[in-house]
Scaffold this motif. Sequence first.
Motif, PDB file in Angstrom:
ATOM      1  N   GLU A 197      -6.274  -5.381 -10.684  1.00 17.49           N
ATOM      2  CA  GLU A 197      -6.734  -5.287  -9.300  1.00 17.49           C
ATOM      3  C   GLU A 197      -5.602  -4.892  -8.363  1.00 17.49           C
ATOM      4  OE1 GLU A 197      -8.592  -9.139  -8.883  1.00 17.49           O
ATOM      5  OE2 GLU A 197     -10.573  -8.295  -9.330  1.00 17.49           O
ATOM      6  N   ALA A 198      -4.392  -5.401  -8.615  1.00 14.92           N
ATOM      7  CA  ALA A 198      -3.238  -5.031  -7.793  1.00 14.92           C
ATOM      8  C   ALA A 198      -2.914  -3.547  -7.960  1.00 14.92           C
ATOM      9  CB  ALA A 198      -2.030  -5.893  -8.151  1.00 14.92           C
ATOM     10  N   ALA A 199      -2.983  -3.045  -9.175  1.00 19.58           N
ATOM     11  CA  ALA A 199      -2.723  -1.626  -9.425  1.00 19.58           C
ATOM     12  C   ALA A 199      -3.772  -0.763  -8.734  1.00 19.58           C
ATOM     13  CB  ALA A 199      -2.697  -1.349 -10.929  1.00 19.58           C
ATOM     14  N   ARG A 200      -5.036  -1.194  -8.807  1.00 17.81           N
ATOM     15  CA  ARG A 200      -6.101  -0.441  -8.154  1.00 17.81           C
ATOM     16  C   ARG A 200      -5.896  -0.425  -6.648  1.00 17.81           C
ATOM     17  NH1 ARG A 200     -12.099  -2.569  -8.629  1.00 17.81           N
ATOM     18  NH2 ARG A 200     -11.121  -4.217  -7.416  1.00 17.81           N
ATOM     19  N   ALA A 201      -5.544  -1.575  -6.068  1.00 14.46           N
ATOM     20  CA  ALA A 201      -5.327  -1.648  -4.614  1.00 14.46           C
ATOM     21  C   ALA A 201      -4.177  -0.739  -4.191  1.00 14.46           C
ATOM     22  CB  ALA A 201      -5.053  -3.093  -4.199  1.00 14.46           C
ATOM     23  N   ALA A 202      -3.115  -0.696  -4.988  1.00 17.62           N
ATOM     24  CA  ALA A 202      -1.978   0.169  -4.664  1.00 17.62           C
ATOM     25  C   ALA A 202      -2.392   1.639  -4.712  1.00 17.62           C
ATOM     26  CB  ALA A 202      -0.824  -0.096  -5.630  1.00 17.62           C
ATOM     27  N   LYS A 203      -3.174   2.007  -5.705  1.00 20.74           N
ATOM     28  CA  LYS A 203      -3.624   3.405  -5.821  1.00 20.74           C
ATOM     29  C   LYS A 203      -4.586   3.766  -4.689  1.00 20.74           C
ATOM     30  CE  LYS A 203      -2.863   4.021 -10.709  1.00 20.74           C
ATOM     31  NZ  LYS A 203      -2.247   5.334 -10.859  1.00 20.74           N
ATOM     32  N   GLU A 204      -5.464   2.831  -4.313  1.00 23.03           N
ATOM     33  CA  GLU A 204      -6.380   3.091  -3.204  1.00 23.03           C
ATOM     34  C   GLU A 204      -5.608   3.266  -1.902  1.00 23.03           C
ATOM     35  OE1 GLU A 204      -9.062  -0.227  -3.509  1.00 23.03           O
ATOM     36  OE2 GLU A 204     -10.442   0.883  -4.813  1.00 23.03           O
ATOM     37  N   SER A 205      -4.568   2.469  -1.720  1.00 25.56           N
ATOM     38  CA  SER A 205      -3.748   2.569  -0.520  1.00 25.56           C
ATOM     39  C   SER A 205      -3.022   3.912  -0.468  1.00 25.56           C
ATOM     40  CB  SER A 205      -2.727   1.428  -0.498  1.00 25.56           C
ATOM     41  OG  SER A 205      -1.874   1.547   0.612  1.00 25.56           O
ATOM     42  N   ALA A 206      -2.474   4.325  -1.607  1.00 26.71           N
ATOM     43  CA  ALA A 206      -1.777   5.620  -1.663  1.00 26.71           C
ATOM     44  C   ALA A 206      -2.757   6.759  -1.409  1.00 26.71           C
ATOM     45  CB  ALA A 206      -1.100   5.786  -3.020  1.00 26.71           C
ATOM     46  N   ARG A 207      -3.938   6.659  -1.964  1.00 28.88           N
ATOM     47  CA  ARG A 207      -4.948   7.695  -1.753  1.00 28.88           C
ATOM     48  C   ARG A 207      -5.355   7.742  -0.282  1.00 28.88           C
ATOM     49  NH1 ARG A 207     -10.299   7.427  -5.174  1.00 28.88           N
ATOM     50  NH2 ARG A 207     -10.347   5.438  -4.110  1.00 28.88           N
ATOM     51  N   GLY A 208      -5.518   6.572   0.330  1.00 31.32           N
ATOM     52  CA  GLY A 208      -5.872   6.531   1.744  1.00 31.32           C
ATOM     53  C   GLY A 208      -4.800   7.138   2.618  1.00 31.32           C
ATOM     54  N   ALA A 209      -3.533   6.893   2.281  1.00 27.75           N
ATOM     55  CA  ALA A 209      -2.436   7.478   3.043  1.00 27.75           C
ATOM     56  C   ALA A 209      -2.410   8.991   2.860  1.00 27.75           C
ATOM     57  CB  ALA A 209      -1.110   6.861   2.592  1.00 27.75           C
ATOM     58  N   ALA A 210      -2.638   9.462   1.660  1.00 21.26           N
ATOM     59  CA  ALA A 210      -2.662  10.903   1.412  1.00 21.26           C
ATOM     60  C   ALA A 210      -3.830  11.561   2.142  1.00 21.26           C
ATOM     61  CB  ALA A 210      -2.744  11.187  -0.092  1.00 21.26           C
ATOM     62  N   ASP A 211      -4.995  10.934   2.107  1.00 19.27           N
ATOM     63  CA  ASP A 211      -6.159  11.468   2.808  1.00 19.27           C
ATOM     64  C   ASP A 211      -5.887  11.553   4.301  1.00 19.27           C
ATOM     65  OD1 ASP A 211      -7.570  11.702   0.445  1.00 19.27           O
ATOM     66  OD2 ASP A 211      -8.796   9.897   0.777  1.00 19.27           O
ATOM     67  N   ALA A 212      -5.270  10.525   4.865  1.00 20.88           N
ATOM     68  CA  ALA A 212      -4.966  10.512   6.298  1.00 20.88           C
ATOM     69  C   ALA A 212      -3.959  11.608   6.645  1.00 20.88           C
ATOM     70  CB  ALA A 212      -4.429   9.145   6.705  1.00 20.88           C
ATOM     71  N   PHE A 213      -3.001  11.835   5.781  1.00 20.43           N
ATOM     72  CA  PHE A 213      -1.981  12.849   6.037  1.00 20.43           C
ATOM     73  C   PHE A 213      -2.575  14.252   6.017  1.00 20.43           C
ATOM     74  CE2 PHE A 213       1.206  15.868   4.460  1.00 20.43           C
ATOM     75  CZ  PHE A 213       2.176  15.732   5.436  1.00 20.43           C
ATOM     76  N   PHE A 214      -3.433  14.529   5.047  1.00 20.17           N
ATOM     77  CA  PHE A 214      -3.961  15.877   4.894  1.00 20.17           C
ATOM     78  C   PHE A 214      -5.155  16.161   5.796  1.00 20.17           C
ATOM     79  CE2 PHE A 214      -1.658  15.437   0.833  1.00 20.17           C
ATOM     80  CZ  PHE A 214      -0.826  16.550   0.987  1.00 20.17           C
ATOM     81  N   LYS A 215      -5.689  15.165   6.482  1.00 19.32           N
ATOM     82  CA  LYS A 215      -6.835  15.379   7.381  1.00 19.32           C
ATOM     83  C   LYS A 215      -6.378  15.558   8.826  1.00 19.32           C
ATOM     84  CE  LYS A 215     -10.352  13.080   4.710  1.00 19.32           C
ATOM     85  NZ  LYS A 215     -11.339  12.011   4.648  1.00 19.32           N
ATOM     86  N   ARG A 216      -5.124  15.769   9.046  1.00 17.63           N
ATOM     87  CA  ARG A 216      -4.593  15.917  10.416  1.00 17.63           C
ATOM     88  C   ARG A 216      -5.270  16.990  11.134  1.00 17.63           C
ATOM     89  NH1 ARG A 216       1.838  15.027  10.397  1.00 17.63           N
ATOM     90  NH2 ARG A 216       1.784  12.868   9.861  1.00 17.63           N
TER      91      ARG A 216
END
Length: 62
Positions: A43-62
Motif C-alpha cells: 500500500e505504501a508503494a502504491r501511494a508513492a506511485k499514485e503521488s508521483a503520477r499525480g505530480a506528473a499529471d499536474a506538471f504536464f497539464k499546465r
Amino acid sequence: MREDEERVRKAPSHEIGQALDALSVDDLAERIDLLRREIARLEAARAAKESARGAADAFFKR
C-alpha cells in the motif's frame, strides 16, 4: 551439538494457496503478521506511485 541447536529457524514465508493443515496456531499467527506487513508495504508503494503520477499529471497539464 543438540538437535534443537542444529535446527535453524527460517524466517516465516507464505505461498498463496498453500495447505494450512500442518501449521500450528503460532505459525498461522506469524503468517498473518507477515502478510499484514507485506500488505502495508504494498500500500505504501502504491501511494508513492499514485503521488508521483499525480505530480506528473499536474506538471504536464499546465
